[in-house]
Write an enzyme that holds these catalytic residues in place. Structure first.
Site, PDB file in Angstrom:
ATOM      1  N   LYS A  91      59.312  63.805  65.340  1.00 57.57           N
ATOM      2  CA  LYS A  91      58.178  64.481  65.981  1.00 57.57           C
ATOM      3  C   LYS A  91      57.461  63.421  66.809  1.00 57.57           C
ATOM      4  O   LYS A  91      56.833  62.517  66.269  1.00 57.57           O
ATOM      5  CB  LYS A  91      57.243  65.084  64.943  1.00 57.57           C
ATOM      6  CG  LYS A  91      56.023  65.778  65.542  1.00 57.57           C
ATOM      7  CD  LYS A  91      55.210  66.462  64.438  1.00 57.57           C
ATOM      8  CE  LYS A  91      53.992  67.155  65.037  1.00 57.57           C
ATOM      9  NZ  LYS A  91      52.897  66.210  65.301  1.00 57.57           N
ATOM     10  N   GLY A 152      43.310  68.742  64.115  1.00 59.53           N
ATOM     11  CA  GLY A 152      42.295  68.783  63.073  1.00 59.53           C
ATOM     12  C   GLY A 152      41.027  69.520  63.425  1.00 59.53           C
ATOM     13  O   GLY A 152      40.103  69.579  62.614  1.00 59.53           O
ATOM     14  N   ALA A 179      49.062  71.776  65.955  1.00 57.39           N
ATOM     15  CA  ALA A 179      47.699  71.227  65.998  1.00 57.39           C
ATOM     16  C   ALA A 179      46.652  72.268  66.361  1.00 57.39           C
ATOM     17  O   ALA A 179      46.877  73.139  67.204  1.00 57.39           O
ATOM     18  CB  ALA A 179      47.578  70.045  66.965  1.00 57.39           C
ATOM     19  N   GLY A 180      45.499  72.148  65.710  1.00 59.20           N
ATOM     20  CA  GLY A 180      44.339  72.960  66.042  1.00 59.20           C
ATOM     21  C   GLY A 180      44.186  74.243  65.259  1.00 59.20           C
ATOM     22  O   GLY A 180      43.144  74.896  65.345  1.00 59.20           O
ATOM     23  N   ASN A 201      48.534  71.002  59.161  1.00 61.30           N
ATOM     24  CA  ASN A 201      48.316  70.094  58.044  1.00 61.30           C
ATOM     25  C   ASN A 201      46.901  70.232  57.494  1.00 61.30           C
ATOM     26  O   ASN A 201      46.687  70.639  56.353  1.00 61.30           O
ATOM     27  CB  ASN A 201      48.596  68.657  58.501  1.00 61.30           C
ATOM     28  CG  ASN A 201      48.583  67.631  57.376  1.00 61.30           C
ATOM     29  OD1 ASN A 201      49.169  66.558  57.507  1.00 61.30           O
ATOM     30  ND2 ASN A 201      47.962  67.899  56.244  1.00 61.30           N
ATOM     31  N   THR A 202      45.916  69.909  58.336  1.00 58.83           N
ATOM     32  CA  THR A 202      44.532  69.809  57.881  1.00 58.83           C
ATOM     33  C   THR A 202      44.019  71.096  57.263  1.00 58.83           C
ATOM     34  O   THR A 202      43.300  71.062  56.257  1.00 58.83           O
ATOM     35  CB  THR A 202      43.623  69.396  59.054  1.00 58.83           C
ATOM     36  OG1 THR A 202      44.127  68.196  59.648  1.00 58.83           O
ATOM     37  CG2 THR A 202      42.199  69.154  58.584  1.00 58.83           C
TER      38      THR A 202
END
EC number: 2.8.1.10
Length: 252
Positions: A91, A152, A179-180, A201-202
């Site tokens: 990645k 994040g 992301a986001g 993830n976050t």
């Protein structure tokens, strides 16, 4: 679908920032994800224990170049990851802006070209920019990973029209939102738009209940994909009656 791998789950999960290794393991299992992302920054004093956990989970590992800001850093990290995890997958992240963590498009394309030429199967973290997407495909990438919003941030799909255009333009290219994403509803929306997967993830790692949130995202991603496959009705500016007028009572 993703190079040589056709996953049953369209949920890709990151492994950073969890309260404990036990909660990380539980969240991964609850997510149903077959692909987990791993940063080489985890390979410190506890790297051996973390690799043992990865072996126990028996998931497909997608190493990333998180934290890299130059072509040299990203390429070097990719070679280390290939050696450490015995995989051609990478990645690719090359960050160009410290506040937004937006990718550097020029460095990203150059790094992708170098890695693809050496046999890597590159998952590039990019934006919804169509020209950048074309350049990454020309460099040898077989899929694209546009952001929904800054990493994040939890803002969801900040440029919906841009993402719609990307999905429409790259009809036959796997696209994974990366992301986001902050809520399951945002993930479902992306899948309804026709994206092929969600990497986050976050939103799980920082949730009050990571296990429950992983399950919620798994359900939302599956629901969004199923809805897209079933065929969503077109949006209309005006109302359209769903009840037929035939057979209505006549009053005089």
């Amino acid at each position: 679908m993703f190079y040589d791998f056709v996953p049953q789950s369209r949920f890709l999960l990151g492994t950073a920032g969890y309260p404990s290794p036990q909660i990380l393991q539980q969240a991964i299992e609850a997510s149903g994800s077959e692909i987990i992302t791993v940063s080489l920054r985890r390979e410190g004093s506890q790297g051996g224990a973390f690799r043992a956990l990865l072996t126990q989970l028996n998931k497909r590992v997608l190493p990333n170049t998180a934290g890299c800001h130059t072509v040299k850093e990203a390429v070097t990290t990719a070679y280390m990851a290939r050696e450490l995890f015995n995989t051609r997958w990478i990645k690719l992240e090359v960050i160009g802006h410290a506040d937004t963590l937006q990718p550097d498009p020029f460095a990203l394309v150059e790094a992708a070209r170098i890695l693809c030429a050496d046999g890597f199967q590159v998952f590039p973290y990019t934006t919804e920019d169509l020209i950048l997407g074309e350049k990454l495909l020309e460099a040898g990438c077989k899929l694209l990973m546009p952001w929904g919003a800054p990493i994040g941030s939890g803002q969801g799909l900040r440029n919906i029209e841009g993402l719609r255009s990307m999905r429409s333009w790259f009809k036959d290219i796997p696209l994974i939102i990366d992301a986001g994403i902050g809520a399951p509803s945002q993930a479902a929306q992306a899948m309804e738009m026709g994206f092929d997967g969600i990497l986050l993830n976050t939103a799980v790692a920082r949730a009050q209940d990571p296990l429950g949130m992983a399950q919620a995202f798994a359900s939302a991603i599956r629901a969004g994909y199923d809805a897209r496959s079933a065929g969503l009705i077109e949006r209309r500016d005006m109302a359209t009656a769903s009840t037929p007028i035939f057979g209505m009572a006549q009053f005089s």
